[in-house]
Design a protein around this motif. Structure first.
Motif, PDB file in Angstrom:
ATOM      1  N   ASP A 132      14.190 -18.753 -30.642  1.00  0.00           N
ATOM      2  CA  ASP A 132      13.500 -20.062 -30.674  1.00  0.00           C
ATOM      3  C   ASP A 132      12.800 -20.309 -29.343  1.00  0.00           C
ATOM      4  O   ASP A 132      12.913 -21.389 -28.751  1.00  0.00           O
ATOM      5  N   TYR A 133      12.040 -19.338 -28.909  1.00  0.00           N
ATOM      6  CA  TYR A 133      11.530 -19.291 -27.534  1.00  0.00           C
ATOM      7  C   TYR A 133      10.026 -19.567 -27.502  1.00  0.00           C
ATOM      8  O   TYR A 133       9.263 -19.093 -28.363  1.00  0.00           O
ATOM      9  N   SER A 134       9.603 -20.337 -26.496  1.00  0.00           N
ATOM     10  CA  SER A 134       8.171 -20.601 -26.333  1.00  0.00           C
ATOM     11  C   SER A 134       7.837 -20.774 -24.862  1.00  0.00           C
ATOM     12  O   SER A 134       8.694 -21.107 -24.047  1.00  0.00           O
ATOM     13  N   ILE A 135       6.563 -20.526 -24.542  1.00  0.00           N
ATOM     14  CA  ILE A 135       6.010 -20.787 -23.212  1.00  0.00           C
ATOM     15  C   ILE A 135       4.760 -21.631 -23.394  1.00  0.00           C
ATOM     16  O   ILE A 135       3.817 -21.204 -24.065  1.00  0.00           O
ATOM     17  N   ASN A 136       4.767 -22.837 -22.833  1.00  0.00           N
ATOM     18  CA  ASN A 136       3.616 -23.745 -22.954  1.00  0.00           C
ATOM     19  C   ASN A 136       3.099 -23.848 -24.386  1.00  0.00           C
ATOM     20  O   ASN A 136       1.904 -23.693 -24.648  1.00  0.00           O
ATOM     21  N   ALA A 137       4.006 -24.099 -25.315  1.00  0.00           N
ATOM     22  CA  ALA A 137       3.694 -24.322 -26.730  1.00  0.00           C
ATOM     23  C   ALA A 137       3.265 -23.057 -27.468  1.00  0.00           C
ATOM     24  O   ALA A 137       2.895 -23.117 -28.635  1.00  0.00           O
ATOM     25  N   LEU A 138       3.304 -21.911 -26.812  1.00  0.00           N
ATOM     26  CA  LEU A 138       3.076 -20.647 -27.496  1.00  0.00           C
ATOM     27  C   LEU A 138       4.435 -20.100 -27.931  1.00  0.00           C
ATOM     28  O   LEU A 138       5.272 -19.754 -27.094  1.00  0.00           O
ATOM     29  N   LYS A 139       4.663 -20.050 -29.238  1.00  0.00           N
ATOM     30  CA  LYS A 139       5.923 -19.545 -29.741  1.00  0.00           C
ATOM     31  C   LYS A 139       5.903 -18.020 -29.721  1.00  0.00           C
ATOM     32  O   LYS A 139       4.954 -17.387 -30.202  1.00  0.00           O
ATOM     33  N   LEU A 140       6.955 -17.428 -29.158  1.00  0.00           N
ATOM     34  CA  LEU A 140       7.008 -15.982 -28.988  1.00  0.00           C
ATOM     35  C   LEU A 140       8.248 -15.426 -29.670  1.00  0.00           C
ATOM     36  O   LEU A 140       9.350 -15.968 -29.525  1.00  0.00           O
ATOM     37  N   GLU A 141       8.055 -14.344 -30.391  1.00  0.00           N
ATOM     38  CA  GLU A 141       9.157 -13.703 -31.092  1.00  0.00           C
ATOM     39  C   GLU A 141       9.126 -12.204 -30.799  1.00  0.00           C
ATOM     40  O   GLU A 141       8.158 -11.666 -30.262  1.00  0.00           O
ATOM     41  N   GLY A 142      10.218 -11.531 -31.164  1.00  0.00           N
ATOM     42  CA  GLY A 142      10.267 -10.085 -31.007  1.00  0.00           C
ATOM     43  C   GLY A 142      11.222  -9.627 -29.930  1.00  0.00           C
ATOM     44  O   GLY A 142      11.851 -10.432 -29.234  1.00  0.00           O
ATOM     45  N   THR A 143      11.334  -8.318 -29.797  1.00  0.00           N
ATOM     46  CA  THR A 143      12.267  -7.685 -28.878  1.00  0.00           C
ATOM     47  C   THR A 143      11.524  -6.739 -27.950  1.00  0.00           C
ATOM     48  O   THR A 143      10.614  -6.020 -28.368  1.00  0.00           O
ATOM     49  N   ILE A 144      11.910  -6.759 -26.668  1.00  0.00           N
ATOM     50  CA  ILE A 144      11.355  -5.841 -25.671  1.00  0.00           C
ATOM     51  C   ILE A 144      12.480  -4.926 -25.197  1.00  0.00           C
ATOM     52  O   ILE A 144      13.540  -5.403 -24.788  1.00  0.00           O
ATOM     53  N   GLU A 145      12.240  -3.623 -25.247  1.00  0.00           N
ATOM     54  CA  GLU A 145      13.194  -2.656 -24.714  1.00  0.00           C
ATOM     55  C   GLU A 145      12.567  -1.980 -23.493  1.00  0.00           C
ATOM     56  O   GLU A 145      11.488  -1.398 -23.582  1.00  0.00           O
ATOM     57  N   TYR A 146      13.258  -2.080 -22.373  1.00  0.00           N
ATOM     58  CA  TYR A 146      12.773  -1.553 -21.100  1.00  0.00           C
ATOM     59  C   TYR A 146      13.772  -0.488 -20.664  1.00  0.00           C
ATOM     60  O   TYR A 146      14.876  -0.802 -20.218  1.00  0.00           O
ATOM     61  N   THR A 147      13.404   0.785 -20.818  1.00  0.00           N
ATOM     62  CA  THR A 147      14.339   1.896 -20.642  1.00  0.00           C
ATOM     63  C   THR A 147      13.946   2.770 -19.462  1.00  0.00           C
ATOM     64  O   THR A 147      12.782   3.192 -19.352  1.00  0.00           O
ATOM     65  N   ASN A 148      14.896   3.047 -18.579  1.00  0.00           N
ATOM     66  CA  ASN A 148      14.626   3.889 -17.411  1.00  0.00           C
ATOM     67  C   ASN A 148      14.548   5.347 -17.837  1.00  0.00           C
ATOM     68  O   ASN A 148      15.504   5.908 -18.376  1.00  0.00           O
ATOM     69  N   THR A 149      13.394   5.986 -17.593  1.00  0.00           N
ATOM     70  CA  THR A 149      13.171   7.384 -17.958  1.00  0.00           C
ATOM     71  C   THR A 149      12.831   8.225 -16.728  1.00  0.00           C
ATOM     72  O   THR A 149      12.146   9.237 -16.815  1.00  0.00           O
ATOM     73  N   THR A 150      13.319   7.804 -15.558  1.00  0.00           N
ATOM     74  CA  THR A 150      12.990   8.463 -14.292  1.00  0.00           C
ATOM     75  C   THR A 150      13.478   9.912 -14.266  1.00  0.00           C
ATOM     76  O   THR A 150      14.614  10.204 -14.631  1.00  0.00           O
ATOM     77  N   THR A 151      12.586  10.799 -13.812  1.00  0.00           N
ATOM     78  CA  THR A 151      12.966  12.197 -13.590  1.00  0.00           C
ATOM     79  C   THR A 151      12.819  12.579 -12.121  1.00  0.00           C
ATOM     80  O   THR A 151      13.492  13.496 -11.650  1.00  0.00           O
ATOM     81  N   THR A 152      11.944  11.876 -11.398  1.00  0.00           N
ATOM     82  CA  THR A 152      11.759  12.084  -9.964  1.00  0.00           C
ATOM     83  C   THR A 152      12.163  10.815  -9.240  1.00  0.00           C
ATOM     84  O   THR A 152      11.512   9.771  -9.404  1.00  0.00           O
ATOM     85  N   PRO A 153      13.250  10.838  -8.442  1.00  0.00           N
ATOM     86  CA  PRO A 153      13.780   9.614  -7.835  1.00  0.00           C
ATOM     87  C   PRO A 153      12.767   8.804  -7.033  1.00  0.00           C
ATOM     88  O   PRO A 153      12.862   7.577  -6.967  1.00  0.00           O
ATOM     89  N   THR A 154      11.792   9.469  -6.421  1.00  0.00           N
ATOM     90  CA  THR A 154      10.811   8.753  -5.605  1.00  0.00           C
ATOM     91  C   THR A 154       9.738   8.061  -6.442  1.00  0.00           C
ATOM     92  O   THR A 154       8.956   7.263  -5.909  1.00  0.00           O
ATOM     93  N   VAL A 155       9.710   8.365  -7.746  1.00  0.00           N
ATOM     94  CA  VAL A 155       8.737   7.728  -8.639  1.00  0.00           C
ATOM     95  C   VAL A 155       9.478   7.207  -9.872  1.00  0.00           C
ATOM     96  O   VAL A 155       9.467   7.819 -10.937  1.00  0.00           O
ATOM     97  N   PRO A 156      10.166   6.060  -9.730  1.00  0.00           N
ATOM     98  CA  PRO A 156      10.881   5.491 -10.876  1.00  0.00           C
ATOM     99  C   PRO A 156       9.921   5.171 -12.014  1.00  0.00           C
ATOM    100  O   PRO A 156       8.777   4.766 -11.785  1.00  0.00           O
TER     101      PRO A 156
END
Length: 275
Positions: A132-156
């Motif tokens: 039931d989420y909105s920002i400035n009357a814009l209703k937003l739905e859905g799911t965001i998945e943010y997954t760490n796929t780092t292979t080189t530590p200096t470049v996350p």
């Protein structure tokens, strides 16, 4: 931040504002570019919520999280479970049914953020659910998945996947979205407890925006999109746009957090679009 604020103030009122056009070509009448404005708003909202997730879940070198803890810049009530540094951990951000305002952005409802491990650790995933989420009357739905796929530590790097995304504007117009992007951190790696100096680049990816009229718009990274944490908005880079009468390029400018970007149609017509 100013560009982000203008974005939501403008989209809430009109979905898109024409600032200028390079000529009076019939593309102005033939092309419905509201989907471009919606796509930029959706991407901005996704970035806002990921940024909020990073801020709320960032490691603290001196103190442990409590079950209810304030975070600077977040006006929501934050509940953390479990309270100790064990995983998975669930952060619930409750902005209330009437909302709370920070930096001219009024958020209502809840964000549920689930972290499988420290987001700086390869394999860890941050999942953001909108309730039931909105920002400035814009209703937003859905799911965001943010997954760490780092292979080189200096470049996350991470993948950002959006599923079942939906934006409903103040006039009831509905836009759906889904997408997958690769995000790399190009600055601030050496200061893990500081976020303000972080710079991210979206190096590849595509998202699709659907309209209530059945149209679809596909936006593909053409040149890496630069996002400064302190800016909270794409400040440089290009997106290729295709769908319906649209075939062109969005250009986010020269790495400044201003309130303007451009869309150039395939025939050379340039729309300067204001937030």
């Amino acid at each position: 931040m100013k560009k982000k604020i203008f974005l939501f103030l403008a989209v809430t009122a009109t979905a898109l504002t024409y600032v200028s056009c390079s000529n009076n070509d019939s593309v102005v009448e033939q092309t419905d570019v509201t989907a471009i404005g919606a796509s930029v708003a959706i991407d901005a909202a996704n970035d806002m919520d990921v940024t909020t997730g990073l801020l709320v879940t960032k490691p603290n070198p001196s103190t442990a999280k409590s079950t209810e803890t304030p975070v600077t810049g977040i006006c929501a009530t934050i509940t953390v479970s479990p309270a100790t540094d064990t995983y998975p951990r669930v952060y619930t951000l409750d902005y209330g049914s009437t909302g709370c305002t920070n930096n001219q952005l009024t958020r209502k409802g809840k964000l549920k953020i689930t972290l499988t491990g420290p987001i700086a650790t390869t394999g860890s995933k941050m999942t953001i659910e909108r309730i039931d989420y909105s920002i400035n009357a814009l209703k937003l739905e859905g799911t965001i998945e943010y997954t760490n796929t780092t292979t080189t530590p200096t470049v996350p790097q991470w993948t950002r996947k959006v599923t079942n995304g939906k934006l409903t504007d103040s006039q009831g117009h509905v836009f759906t979205t889904s997408g997958l992007h690769t995000v790399k951190q190009t600055a601030g790696v050496d200061t893990p407890f500081v976020l303000d100096d972080n710079v991210y680049e979206i190096t590849e990816g595509t998202h699709v925006v659907g309209t209530e009229k059945g149209g679809t718009l596909t936006l593909t990274v053409g040149e890496s999109l630069v996002k400064k944490y302190s800016c909270l908005f794409v400040s440089k880079g290009k997106l290729k746009v295709q769908g319906g009468a649209l075939n062109g390029v969005i250009d986010f400018g020269n790495n400044e957090c201003d309130s303007v970007y451009t869309y150039t149609h395939e025939n050379g017509t340039v729309f300067t679009l204001g937030m």
